[in-house]
Write a protein that holds these residues in place. Structure first.
Motif, mmCIF file in Angstrom:
data_model
loop_
_atom_site.group_PDB
_atom_site.id
_atom_site.type_symbol
_atom_site.label_atom_id
_atom_site.label_comp_id
_atom_site.label_asym_id
_atom_site.label_seq_id
_atom_site.Cartn_x
_atom_site.Cartn_y
_atom_site.Cartn_z
ATOM 1 N N ASN A 11 0.834 -1.216 0.000
ATOM 2 C CA ASN A 11 0.000 0.000 0.000
ATOM 3 C C ASN A 11 0.862 1.256 0.000
ATOM 4 N N VAL A 12 1.953 1.229 0.778
ATOM 5 C CA VAL A 12 2.888 2.373 0.819
ATOM 6 C C VAL A 12 3.532 2.562 -0.552
ATOM 7 N N LEU A 13 3.955 1.440 -1.166
ATOM 8 C CA LEU A 13 4.558 1.494 -2.508
ATOM 9 C C LEU A 13 3.576 2.071 -3.530
ATOM 10 N N ARG A 14 2.322 1.594 -3.455
ATOM 11 C CA ARG A 14 1.302 2.072 -4.412
ATOM 12 C C ARG A 14 1.020 3.551 -4.219
ATOM 13 N N LYS A 15 1.011 3.977 -2.954
ATOM 14 C CA LYS A 15 0.800 5.403 -2.659
ATOM 15 C C LYS A 15 1.929 6.240 -3.263
ATOM 16 N N ASN A 16 3.172 5.756 -3.071
ATOM 17 C CA ASN A 16 4.336 6.450 -3.646
ATOM 18 C C ASN A 16 4.262 6.487 -5.171
ATOM 19 N N LEU A 17 3.816 5.356 -5.747
ATOM 20 C CA LEU A 17 3.669 5.291 -7.211
ATOM 21 C C LEU A 17 2.676 6.323 -7.709
ATOM 22 N N ASN A 18 1.520 6.404 -7.055
ATOM 23 C CA ASN A 18 0.486 7.372 -7.457
ATOM 24 C C ASN A 18 0.984 8.803 -7.315
ATOM 25 N N GLU A 19 1.709 9.068 -6.215
ATOM 26 C CA GLU A 19 2.254 10.418 -5.995
ATOM 27 C C GLU A 19 3.236 10.778 -7.098
ATOM 28 N N ARG A 20 4.090 9.808 -7.453
ATOM 29 C CA ARG A 20 5.091 10.063 -8.501
ATOM 30 C C ARG A 20 4.433 10.241 -9.861
ATOM 31 N N LYS A 21 3.389 9.451 -10.122
ATOM 32 C CA LYS A 21 2.669 9.590 -11.400
ATOM 33 C C LYS A 21 1.991 10.954 -11.502
ATOM 34 N N ASN A 22 1.425 11.428 -10.380
ATOM 35 C CA ASN A 22 0.823 12.766 -10.348
ATOM 36 C C ASN A 22 1.888 13.840 -10.554
ATOM 37 N N LEU A 23 3.059 13.595 -9.940
ATOM 38 C CA LEU A 23 4.184 14.536 -10.081
ATOM 39 C C LEU A 23 4.621 14.621 -11.533
#
Length: 201
Positions: A11-23
């Motif tokens: 879940n932490v990894l997926r959250k980081n992935l989504n944040e990076r994709k938004n970035l």
């Protein structure tokens, strides 16, 4: 506990992935804006350079005309050769306006040069910012790839662990069933023996 811990990590990894994709989306939007701005500044700079060339050309013609006139006669002769005082005043005014016009042309040329320098600086700043954003975007894309690999590896590990635990569970369950059957068999044997003793007694 292991599964819960691993799922939390996913879940932490997926959250980081989504944040990076938004970035990356934000970087892309900023880069598109800068591209548009760079195109606009380039066109404006080209227009200013065209105007500067025209002004320089006009000024050069003006200077050549003035020099050719000066070869013919001086300003003083131009004023003195007037037919009357009014014409002399008009000629004096003309010479003054002509001199002012030359000054205006020089100022226009200098202003255009300054504007071109400012546009060039602005263009360079926009290009530098764009390059920095592109590097940041590439770095975030690399991090996303690494995070996705880590997520896939973690999920694969979880699935393997789950298969192993299920196999162990089935093995234990089978052993327990075998033990239960043996216990049941022993109990039944003991009951039969007790029944046989009772009958004998």
């Amino acid at each position: 506990k292991d599964e819960k811990s691993s799922l939390n990590r996913i879940n932490v990894l997926r959250k980081n992935l989504n944040e990076r994709k938004n970035l990356i989306k934000n970087f892309s939007s900023e880069i598109n804006y800068l591209d548009s701005n760079i195109g606009k500044l380039t066109d404006e700079k080209a227009e200013l350079e065209r105007k500067l060339v025209n002004h320089k050309s006009d000024y050069a013609k003006l200077i050549r005309k003035t020099q050719s006139n000066q070869h013919s006669y001086s300003k003083l002769m131009f004023l003195l050769s007037a037919e009357n005082f009014n014409q002399s005043l008009r000629r004096a005014r003309y010479l003054g306006e002509f001199s002012d016009y030359k000054k205006v042309q020089v100022k226009q040329i200098e202003r255009l040069k300054t504007e071109i320098i400012q546009k060039t600086d602005s263009l360079n700043r926009n290009k530098l910012t764009k390059n920095e954003l592109l590097k940041s975007k590439e770095a975030e894309a690399t991090k996303i790839q690494n995070d996705e690999k880590a997520e896939r590896a973690l999920l694969a590990g979880l699935k393997n662990e789950e298969k192993k635990l299920l196999a162990e569970y089935k093995s234990h369950q089978l052993k327990r069933e075998q033990i239960d059957r043996k216990i049941q068999q022993v109990i039944e044997d003991e009951i039969r023996k007790a029944e046989a003793r009772r009958k004998l007694e």
